[in-house]
Design a protein around this motif. Structure first.
Motif, mmCIF file in Angstrom:
data_model
loop_
_atom_site.group_PDB
_atom_site.id
_atom_site.type_symbol
_atom_site.label_atom_id
_atom_site.label_comp_id
_atom_site.label_asym_id
_atom_site.label_seq_id
_atom_site.Cartn_x
_atom_site.Cartn_y
_atom_site.Cartn_z
ATOM 1 N N MET A 1 0.966 -1.578 -0.334
ATOM 2 C CA MET A 1 0.211 -0.042 -0.061
ATOM 3 C C MET A 1 1.111 1.376 -0.168
ATOM 4 S SD MET A 1 -3.247 -1.326 -0.153
ATOM 5 C CE MET A 1 -3.973 0.299 0.128
ATOM 6 N N PHE A 2 1.368 0.952 0.715
ATOM 7 C CA PHE A 2 3.173 2.230 0.701
ATOM 8 C C PHE A 2 3.062 2.918 -0.587
ATOM 9 C CE2 PHE A 2 6.970 3.720 1.207
ATOM 10 C CZ PHE A 2 6.741 4.977 2.512
ATOM 11 N N PHE A 3 3.862 1.432 -1.009
ATOM 12 C CA PHE A 3 5.186 1.929 -2.081
ATOM 13 C C PHE A 3 3.736 2.396 -3.575
ATOM 14 C CE2 PHE A 3 4.759 0.745 -7.182
ATOM 15 C CZ PHE A 3 5.673 1.149 -7.709
ATOM 16 N N ILE A 4 1.661 1.800 -3.400
ATOM 17 C CA ILE A 4 0.815 2.133 -4.850
ATOM 18 C C ILE A 4 1.020 3.733 -4.439
ATOM 19 C CG2 ILE A 4 -1.141 2.544 -4.439
ATOM 20 C CD1 ILE A 4 -1.316 -1.024 -4.213
ATOM 21 N N GLY A 5 0.901 4.331 -2.646
ATOM 22 C CA GLY A 5 0.573 6.191 -2.391
ATOM 23 C C GLY A 5 1.979 6.266 -2.706
ATOM 24 N N LEU A 6 2.865 6.196 -2.487
ATOM 25 C CA LEU A 6 4.325 7.011 -3.467
ATOM 26 C C LEU A 6 3.506 6.923 -4.728
ATOM 27 C CD1 LEU A 6 7.280 5.926 -1.011
ATOM 28 C CD2 LEU A 6 5.730 8.088 -0.971
ATOM 29 N N VAL A 7 3.393 6.136 -5.632
ATOM 30 C CA VAL A 7 3.122 6.229 -6.858
ATOM 31 C C VAL A 7 2.103 6.959 -7.111
ATOM 32 C CG1 VAL A 7 2.187 4.877 -8.887
ATOM 33 C CG2 VAL A 7 4.256 3.483 -7.797
ATOM 34 N N TYR A 8 1.025 6.965 -6.743
ATOM 35 C CA TYR A 8 0.391 8.043 -6.411
ATOM 36 C C TYR A 8 0.176 10.130 -6.368
ATOM 37 C CZ TYR A 8 -4.106 10.926 -6.033
ATOM 38 O OH TYR A 8 -4.793 11.489 -5.642
ATOM 39 N N ILE A 9 1.603 9.661 -5.367
ATOM 40 C CA ILE A 9 1.345 10.741 -4.810
ATOM 41 C C ILE A 9 2.885 11.459 -6.655
ATOM 42 C CG2 ILE A 9 3.445 12.409 -3.544
ATOM 43 C CD1 ILE A 9 1.905 10.358 -1.207
ATOM 44 N N ALA A 10 3.720 9.972 -6.527
ATOM 45 C CA ALA A 10 4.825 10.709 -7.453
ATOM 46 C C ALA A 10 3.501 11.412 -9.231
ATOM 47 C CB ALA A 10 5.531 9.657 -8.284
ATOM 48 N N THR A 70 15.470 -5.782 4.074
ATOM 49 C CA THR A 70 15.436 -6.892 3.157
ATOM 50 C C THR A 70 14.891 -6.213 1.769
ATOM 51 O OG1 THR A 70 13.932 -7.898 4.736
ATOM 52 C CG2 THR A 70 12.965 -8.286 2.791
ATOM 53 N N LEU A 71 13.989 -4.544 1.854
ATOM 54 C CA LEU A 71 14.090 -4.163 1.029
ATOM 55 C C LEU A 71 15.452 -3.713 -0.062
ATOM 56 C CD1 LEU A 71 12.099 -2.078 -1.253
ATOM 57 C CD2 LEU A 71 12.595 -0.323 0.005
ATOM 58 N N ILE A 72 16.477 -3.657 0.754
ATOM 59 C CA ILE A 72 17.904 -3.338 -0.331
ATOM 60 C C ILE A 72 18.641 -4.092 -0.250
ATOM 61 C CG2 ILE A 72 20.693 -1.863 0.187
ATOM 62 C CD1 ILE A 72 18.330 -0.037 2.327
ATOM 63 N N ASN A 73 18.454 -5.295 0.231
ATOM 64 C CA ASN A 73 18.936 -6.943 -0.611
ATOM 65 C C ASN A 73 17.596 -7.517 -1.823
ATOM 66 O OD1 ASN A 73 21.182 -6.613 0.733
ATOM 67 N ND2 ASN A 73 20.535 -6.471 2.699
ATOM 68 N N PHE A 82 13.297 2.077 -8.121
ATOM 69 C CA PHE A 82 14.276 2.284 -9.330
ATOM 70 C C PHE A 82 13.585 3.059 -10.571
ATOM 71 C CE2 PHE A 82 17.541 1.269 -6.723
ATOM 72 C CZ PHE A 82 17.786 2.425 -5.672
ATOM 73 N N ALA A 83 12.787 2.142 -11.266
ATOM 74 C CA ALA A 83 12.109 2.344 -11.726
ATOM 75 C C ALA A 83 10.885 3.799 -11.590
ATOM 76 C CB ALA A 83 11.074 0.747 -13.007
ATOM 77 N N ALA A 84 10.542 3.784 -10.641
ATOM 78 C CA ALA A 84 9.445 4.666 -9.837
ATOM 79 C C ALA A 84 9.969 6.004 -10.461
ATOM 80 C CB ALA A 84 8.450 4.145 -8.844
ATOM 81 N N VAL A 85 11.358 6.066 -9.545
ATOM 82 C CA VAL A 85 11.981 6.934 -9.507
ATOM 83 C C VAL A 85 12.768 7.571 -10.927
ATOM 84 C CG1 VAL A 85 14.419 7.758 -8.939
ATOM 85 C CG2 VAL A 85 12.748 6.581 -7.343
#
Length: 136
Positions: A1-10, A70-73, A82-85
Motif C-alpha cells: 500500500m505504501f508503494f501505491i501511495g507513493l506512485v500516486y503522489i509521484a 529486506t528491501l535493499i537486498n 528505481f523504475a518509479a524514480v
C-alpha cells in the motif's frame, strides 16, 4: 500500500509540474530500462555500496530497519522502486536525461561484462572437462 501511495503522489507531482505523461519512445524506454538495471545492481550487489547495505544489517525482522534491510537486498523490490524514480525523473526533469543516459550506458556495459564472464566460465569448464577426459 505504501508503494501505491507513493506512485500516486509521484503521478500527482508529474501533473503538478505540467509534465503530463506523453508517449515514450522505444529508445527512451530502453534507456530507462538499462538505467533502472544499473541503479538496482549498484545498490543491491556492487561492493561500492556495501557500506550502505551494512547500515541495515542489524535490522530485526518485522521492524522498520528489518523491512529496509529486506528491501535493499531484494533486486525485484529495488528494481520496482528505481523504475518509479527513473520514470518520474524522466517526466519531470528534462536535465535527468543526461543521468539516465549515463546510467543506461553503465547498465549495458554491465550486461556485456556478465555475458563475457559467462562465455569465459563456459570455455574454462569445457577446457577442464576435455583435459579430464583425455587425462591431461
Amino acid at each position: 500500500m505504501f508503494f501505491i501511495g507513493l506512485v500516486y503522489i509521484a503521478f500527482e507531482l508529474i501533473l503538478w509540474a505540467g509534465a503530463t505523461p506523453r508517449s515514450v519512445s522505444v529508445w527512451d524506454t530502453i534507456l530507462m530500462l538499462f538505467a533502472t538495471f544499473r541503479l538496482t545492481r549498484l545498490v543491491v550487489y556492487d561492493s561500492i555500496t556495501r557500506w550502505f547495505r551494512d547500515w541495515f544489517e542489524d535490522g530485526a525482522e518485522y521492524t522498520f530497519l528489518g523491512t529496509l534491510k529486506t528491501l535493499i537486498n531484494c533486486p525485484w523490490c529495488m528494481g520496482l522502486w528505481f523504475a518509479a524514480v527513473v520514470s518520474v525523473a524522466y517526466f519531470i526533469a528534462p536535465f535527468s536525461w543526461f543521468f539516465i543516459f549515463i546510467l543506461a550506458l553503465g547498465g549495458a556495459s554491465s550486461l556485456l561484462q556478465i555475458f563475457a564472464n559467462g562465455v569465459g566460465w563456459k570455455a574454462e569448464y569445457r577446457k577442464r572437462k576435455t583435459n579430464a577426459d583425455y587425462g591431461n
